[in-house]
Write an enzyme that holds these catalytic residues in place. Structure first.
Site, PDB file in Angstrom:
ATOM      1  CG  ASN A  65      -1.685  -1.221   1.419  1.00  0.00           C
ATOM      2  OD1 ASN A  65      -2.232  -1.723   0.456  1.00  0.00           O
ATOM      3  ND2 ASN A  65      -1.730  -1.746   2.628  1.00  0.00           N
ATOM      4  CG  ASP A  67       0.379   2.913   4.767  1.00  0.00           C
ATOM      5  OD1 ASP A  67      -0.488   2.481   4.003  1.00  0.00           O
ATOM      6  OD2 ASP A  67       0.817   2.278   5.741  1.00  0.00           O
ATOM      7  CG  LEU A 275      -3.508 -11.949  22.560  1.00  0.00           C
ATOM      8  CD1 LEU A 275      -3.507 -12.846  23.787  1.00  0.00           C
ATOM      9  CD2 LEU A 275      -4.893 -11.857  21.938  1.00  0.00           C
ATOM     10  CE  LYS A 278      -5.196  -7.884  26.210  1.00  0.00           C
ATOM     11  NZ  LYS A 278      -6.676  -8.014  26.351  1.00  0.00           N
ATOM     12  CB  THR A 304       1.640   1.557  11.370  1.00  0.00           C
ATOM     13  OG1 THR A 304       0.887   2.625  11.911  1.00  0.00           O
ATOM     14  CG2 THR A 304       1.093   1.174  10.006  1.00  0.00           C
ATOM     15  N   GLY A 307       1.584  -6.001  13.704  1.00  0.00           N
ATOM     16  CA  GLY A 307       0.928  -7.287  13.502  1.00  0.00           C
ATOM     17  C   GLY A 307       1.467  -8.020  12.291  1.00  0.00           C
ATOM     18  CG  ASP A 308       1.024  -6.366   8.411  1.00  0.00           C
ATOM     19  OD1 ASP A 308       0.052  -7.120   8.557  1.00  0.00           O
ATOM     20  OD2 ASP A 308       0.945  -5.242   7.910  1.00  0.00           O
ATOM     21  N   GLY A 343       6.559   4.187  10.701  1.00  0.00           N
ATOM     22  CA  GLY A 343       6.387   3.675   9.351  1.00  0.00           C
ATOM     23  C   GLY A 343       6.213   2.175   9.336  1.00  0.00           C
ATOM     24  CB  SER A 347       8.818  -0.139  11.870  1.00  0.00           C
ATOM     25  OG  SER A 347       7.753  -0.751  11.165  1.00  0.00           O
TER      26      SER A 347
END
Length: 361
Positions: A65, A67, A275, A278, A304, A307-308, A343, A347
């Protein structure tokens, strides 16, 4: 996959652009991937420099993408062949990524994501899919599916159409290649023709609750929602020219080489739950969950891409033969480093940084 970023600065704002096009990529086993703009040198997490024997490639089918970052005081409520495309493909090639499945779509624009970033690093993203959602062929080319069949593991996400993911996942299952599906992207339910061919489903808390319609505030609630993901299943599968069968654990169909057996799970056999602060947990059907505490950073700049990064790092460790517990720890370290840099792409840490952090724990 989201994340090729350049930065344009003005007196009052800093905009981070990362480019999106429709592509299928293979990461080759090298120390790290890097690419340059005139101001930046970026690196992407990938395989070790000299694995012995070298692991098979990790194939990513997804989106990249452009961004636009907007720094704000608070987040608003949830909202439901161009220059960016050239930028992303040039950067990927310079980084050593094989773009065997790249398709340039002249009639469609490169997609965008607008990232609204709070001072504490939390973000909200508005995604405009562009070519990633509108320009896939209804039937994927044979050479793309052959590339999937040669992979060590396949990573999917939902910023591309589910019918594309379903074809890729079925091709991977037929070849015995594990499939990891990051649940981020579209809000709709997972279609059975996709879920039934996913080995690891990787949602965050919000996505897990949305997929199951269950609360996910406590770990007990998260565990029950993960169990629901194990149980999600269709009553039948339609294999076109193959045989249509009712729901059983094994499907056999005829091809030119005779009878082919394919094992079908009742749903996602493993649920990799992200999570946030957590930590994370891996829910394996029929076993106790494996929990991994978060490796916390003293400073959170931008969440950002965390998770990826986590899901990708888990997949890298898994394809290299690490245990589930080792994969979780490796992924937690990668995510910890990710949130310390602004970023989505810059990152993503390299292997040496992740191992240095793990060795310091």
């Amino acid at each position: 996959m989201r994340s090729l970023t350049t930065t344009l600065s003005t007196q009052h704002h800093c905009f981070h652009y990362h480019t999106q096009t429709t592509f299928l990529t293979t990461l080759i086993p090298i120390q790290s991937l890097s690419f340059r703009t005139h101001n930046h040198n970026f690196r992407l997490l990938c395989f070790s420099s000299d694995p012995s024997p070298p692991p098979p490639p990790l194939v990513v089918v997804g989106s990249a993408n452009a961004d636009i970052y907007v720094e704000i005081e608070r987040l608003p409520r949830e909202v439901g062949d161009d220059a960016y495309g050239s930028l992303v493909t040039d950067a990927l090639r310079r980084g050593g990524v094989l773009l065997d499945g790249l398709t340039v779509v002249p009639s469609a624009t490169t997609g965008h994501a607008v990232v609204m970033l709070e001072s504490n690093g939390q973000n909200s993203i508005i995604y405009i899919g562009g070519a990633n959602l509108s320009s896939w062929p209804r039937i994927l080319p044979r050479q793309h599916l052959d590339l999937v069949a040669q992979a060590g593991i396949v990573l999917l996400q939902r910023e591309i159409p589910d019918f594309v993911n379903a074809q890729v996942a079925q091709a991977a299952r037929s070849a015995g290649v594990p499939v990891v599906l990051d649940a981020g992207g579209m809000d709709g339910p997972l279609p059975p023709e996709l879920l039934n061919f996913v080995d690891i489903l990787s949602p965050n808390e919000t996505e897990l609750g949305r997929l199951t319609g269950m609360p996910t505030e406590s770990f007990e609630e998260i565990s029950r929602a993960a169990l629901k993901c194990h149980e999600l299943v269709s009553s039948s599968w339609d294999f076109g020219d193959q045989i249509r069968l009712k729901c059983f654990c094994v499907i056999c169909y005829l091809n030119a080489r005779g009878i082919h057996l394919v094992w079908i799970s009742k749903g996602a056999k493993l649920v990799l739950a992200k999570l946030g602060h957590k930590g994370s947990a891996l829910f394996v059907e029929g076993r106790n969950p494996i929990q991994q505490p978060a490796i916390l950073s003293k400073t959170v700049i931008d969440t950002t891409g965390a998770g990826d990064t986590f899901t990708s790092a888990f997949a890298v460790a898994l394809v290299e033969g690490k245990s589930h517990r080792e994969c979780l720890r490796f992924a937690a370290a990668a995510a910890c480093l990710c949130v310390q840099v602004k970023g989505a792409s810059p990152s993503m840490p390299d292997r040496i940084s992740v191992l240095d952090l793990l060795n310091s724990q």
